[in-house]
Motif scaffolding. Sequence first.
Motif, mmCIF file in Angstrom:
data_model
loop_
_atom_site.group_PDB
_atom_site.id
_atom_site.type_symbol
_atom_site.label_atom_id
_atom_site.label_comp_id
_atom_site.label_asym_id
_atom_site.label_seq_id
_atom_site.Cartn_x
_atom_site.Cartn_y
_atom_site.Cartn_z
ATOM 1 N N GLN A 242 0.840 -1.206 0.000
ATOM 2 C CA GLN A 242 0.000 0.000 0.000
ATOM 3 C C GLN A 242 0.863 1.239 0.000
ATOM 4 O O GLN A 242 1.945 1.267 0.604
ATOM 5 C CB GLN A 242 -0.909 -0.005 1.233
ATOM 6 N N VAL A 252 -8.278 2.630 -2.146
ATOM 7 C CA VAL A 252 -8.548 2.037 -3.450
ATOM 8 C C VAL A 252 -7.727 0.747 -3.542
ATOM 9 O O VAL A 252 -6.501 0.785 -3.489
ATOM 10 C CB VAL A 252 -8.160 2.996 -4.590
ATOM 11 N N VAL A 294 -3.602 3.764 -2.066
ATOM 12 C CA VAL A 294 -3.844 2.720 -3.059
ATOM 13 C C VAL A 294 -3.161 1.444 -2.581
ATOM 14 O O VAL A 294 -1.976 1.452 -2.269
ATOM 15 C CB VAL A 294 -3.333 3.116 -4.450
ATOM 16 N N THR A 453 -7.553 3.783 -11.851
ATOM 17 C CA THR A 453 -6.864 3.811 -10.553
ATOM 18 C C THR A 453 -6.461 5.232 -10.185
ATOM 19 O O THR A 453 -6.646 5.671 -9.046
ATOM 20 C CB THR A 453 -5.624 2.902 -10.586
ATOM 21 N N ALA A 457 -7.823 7.229 -6.987
ATOM 22 C CA ALA A 457 -6.818 7.609 -5.996
ATOM 23 C C ALA A 457 -6.982 9.072 -5.613
ATOM 24 O O ALA A 457 -6.627 9.487 -4.501
ATOM 25 C CB ALA A 457 -5.410 7.358 -6.534
#
Length: 488
Positions: A242, A252, A294, A453, A457
């Motif tokens: 992460q 996310v 993320v 993504t 994010a």
Amino acid sequence: MTKWRRAVVCGALAVVLAPAALPAGAAEASLADRLVRDVTVDQVHRHLIAFQRIADRTGGNRAAHTAGYEQSLDYIAERLRSAGFEVGTPSFTWDRVAVDAAAVSAGAVRAAPTQLGNSPNTPAGGVSGTLVVPPVDATPGCEAADYAGLELRGGVALVRRGSCTFTQKQVVAADLGAVAVLVYNNVNGPGLGQINPASARIPSAGLTAAEGAALSAVAGTSATVDIRNHIEPTTSRYVVAQTATGRTDNVVLAGSQVDSTDIGPGINDTGTGAAVLLELALKLGARPKVGNAVRFAFWGAEGSNTAAGAYLRSLSFEEQLDIALYLNSNSLASTNAGYFVYDGDNSAGYGRMPYGSAQIERVFAGYLNGRGIPTEDTNFDRAWDHTQFITAGIPTGGLYAGSHFAKTPAQVAKWGGTAGVSFDPCHQQRCDHLGNVDRTALDRNADALAHVTGTYATSTEDVNGVPPRAQRAAARSAVTKITAAESR
């Protein structure tokens, strides 16, 4: 606070929090566009080369119980650590289906069937009987009438896939006294599938189209079917990393399978998803300027056994609440590719999805459509990683380029390619190697995952109502200024 002051504060907050207060979406475009630019197909392909070499030096596959899988995980973890990520590799135990026998013989023909899910085992040594092949019609093996004039009692039924479920073909054959049923594929690729456990009565297996044709040529001879497996508890690992920046209570999560089947190296399925995800993580970096953290996950095993399920079970409900959404990807470079997006709004009737999934679908489809690439809804395979998140109520979306199903003429008109041929003719076969990759599809799907993504994010507001960081900061600043003015 007076009513007048309260009204001023509320009005100021409403202005700040309104979507129009965002600076023209500049933050979203900046991060998403950067990731699309930086995640290149050449670097993604380099990871695929690594997976191929790992498979070649470890027996030809990267299945979740093998050294090939472990080395694939090590490759991913090492590169994430080198990019500054703190990487976890938790263990999990799963029920592996270990194959004890997979053989069919009739005359001089030999085949290696795939036992259908939930099929009973044959006795050791198999079952034997006359090979009975009904005519191929619009409903092959789906009705007792298909066997009219044929004696199936004590025999082995060989039928073509299609028109009805594997379960129905098995039930019809069992009702007529068959000792086993073999279903050969109607397109290139292995005969994969399962039967309803409540209706499972006789041993059932799938064959390739070529195996079916070879066996059909020796109809009437004595056939022996030996298909047996057992469940073996197996311990494996998965990888989680992460970003060190961004909200940790609105994460996310993007995930993909890493492992292959026992048959081959699994470069399209599942290497392409893992390779894109790895390159996306490396280009995003461990400390990006993001509003939401993320998290990247690289799973192993399949169905209800998948590491994704073990991971979710390791989290409390509060920890699951920290996951804003889940993005899944698999088989992103099929050689007869389609462009499928998970059906988040149930417009195709695949089943209800958690709130927010429809919004994820729109962002994926919107990006691809904006590049002139039409998309279709899919449920991919609702017995996979993402199913665990759907069941947990977590908004879910993803991409898929197709696998063992045949491409239709309408889809050829939309995407090109060949009608009547599988999207991935090498799905879960030995030929799923580096030569089984469509770089155009890989590039497009990598860009789509990077865009989505990067978008989430920055902000998940359309999915769960959590506003972006800049908007929240502006709201706090407005309240501070009003409070300060009021105190004077």
